[in-house]
Design an enzyme around this catalytic site. Structure first.
Site, short mmCIF file in Angstrom:
data_model
loop_
_atom_site.label_atom_id
_atom_site.label_comp_id
_atom_site.label_asym_id
_atom_site.label_seq_id
_atom_site.Cartn_x
_atom_site.Cartn_y
_atom_site.Cartn_z
N HIS A 151 0.85 -1.20 0.00
CA HIS A 151 0.00 0.00 0.00
C HIS A 151 0.87 1.24 0.00
O HIS A 151 2.10 1.15 0.11
CB HIS A 151 -0.93 0.02 1.22
N HIS A 199 -6.03 -1.55 3.75
CA HIS A 199 -5.82 -0.35 2.93
C HIS A 199 -4.89 -0.64 1.75
O HIS A 199 -3.86 -1.27 1.89
CB HIS A 199 -5.28 0.82 3.74
N HIS A 213 4.61 7.33 3.02
CA HIS A 213 5.39 6.10 2.83
C HIS A 213 4.72 5.19 1.80
O HIS A 213 3.54 5.36 1.49
CB HIS A 213 5.54 5.33 4.15
N HIS A 245 0.10 -1.15 14.96
CA HIS A 245 -0.93 -0.15 14.71
C HIS A 245 -2.23 -0.57 15.39
O HIS A 245 -2.60 -1.74 15.35
CB HIS A 245 -1.22 -0.04 13.21
#
Length: 308
Positions: A151, A199, A213, A245
């Protein structure tokens, strides 16, 4: 519309030193260089079958040149082109080969100014594994041995505009978002997907056209630990990690390439479905959302503020 966008196909990133970038992505990350010109290097991971997923482009400054998303069919591409025009995008077509080894497609800018391309075909190279009775991983992996890209995260001065555009014009789905208060539905930041991961692209507040990033997938947590060893061995500047996360539930290390582009190695997370309810994070809990282990440390401002 049919199937529409399938997945993130490629990231074209600007680098200031092409040879230093080659060493980082080939000798540290373990990617295969599939082609090279005087000003660009084309790379793929061992578990990717298209010609490239990353292009390193020689430039005066680092950052994101453009991103490409692969679309299922040419009918889908035509339908998406209509929708983009309907939503006010200035769309140009590119012909087969204009992008090295990529078929024809369309190019446009997001409200945030980022260049996005949609395409259907790229030259097939094949994985590092045979398609008949393959082992789980190939011999001779170098460094991190990253299987594929996963991603990217971009910044926008008005994130909601870009989030709305991606969802309405291109049928992206939202997995998670940051809001001011629990009853708010206005995204300050959002994590969007077209495949089945939390994502394929995320948008956070920051400068227009900014790159926070782009990330490489790793198969399991032990691979993440090994990546940390490899980064230390090669003196790669580590930004954050090993971390967890709250948003996406992924485990992560953030680090920088020699030009200053932030990379991430990412594992874990969850399977996302188009009908999943959107997860909300309130601003007062954002530190926990980004760094679940170390949310009391004052890292957030610097982490979200540093972009290329």
């Amino acid at each position: 519309m049919g199937e529409g966008i399938m997945r993130l196909g490629y990231v074209v990133t600007r680098v200031t030193d092409l040879e230093a970038a080659r060493k980082h992505y080939v000798e540290v990350m373990g990617m295969e260089a599939t082609d090279r010109t005087d000003s660009a290097i084309y790379l793929k991971g061992w578990d990717e079958y298209d010609h490239h997923s990353i292009v390193l482009k020689k430039a005066d400054r680092p950052g994101l040149e453009k991103m490409g998303f692969k679309v299922h069919t040419y009918d889908d591409l035509a339908e998406l082109e209509k929708r983009l025009i309907q939503y006010g995008a200035s769309v140009t077509r590119f012909s087969k080969g204009e992008n090295h080894k990529v078929g024809e497609g369309v190019r446009f800018r997001l409200p945030s100014g980022h260049v996005m391309e949609l395409y259907v075909e790229m030259e097939y190279v094949g994985k590092a594994l045979p398609q008949l009775n393959p082992p789980p991983w190939p011999e001779g992996l170098i460094g991190v041995g990253a299987p594929r890209i996963d991603h990217l995260l971009i910044t926008a001065e008005r994130p909601q505009e870009t989030v709305d555009f991606l969802m309405k014009a291109l049928n992206f789905y939202m997995s998670e978002m940051v809001v001011e208060k629990p009853d708010s539905d206005v995204p300050i930041a959002a994590w969007l997907f077209r495949s089945n991961t939390p994502h394929d692209i995320a948008i956070i507040p920051g400068k227009d056209e900014g790159l926070h990033h782009f990330a490489f997938w790793l198969d399991e947590f032990n691979d993440l630990r090994k990546a940390g060893d490899v980064f230390s061995k090669h003196d790669v500047p580590i930004d954050v990690g090993i971390e967890r996360h709250g948003i996406t539930r992924g485990q992560t290390i953030y680090y920088f390439d020699p030009s200053g582009n932030r990379n991430e190695v990412f594992t874990g997370g969850y399977i996302a479905y188009p009908d999943m309810p959107v997860v909300k994070w309130t601003v007062d809990q954002l530190a926990r959302g980004i760094f679940y282990f170390n949310h009391r440390q004052e890292w957030i401002e610097g982490f979200t503020g540093v972009t290329t």
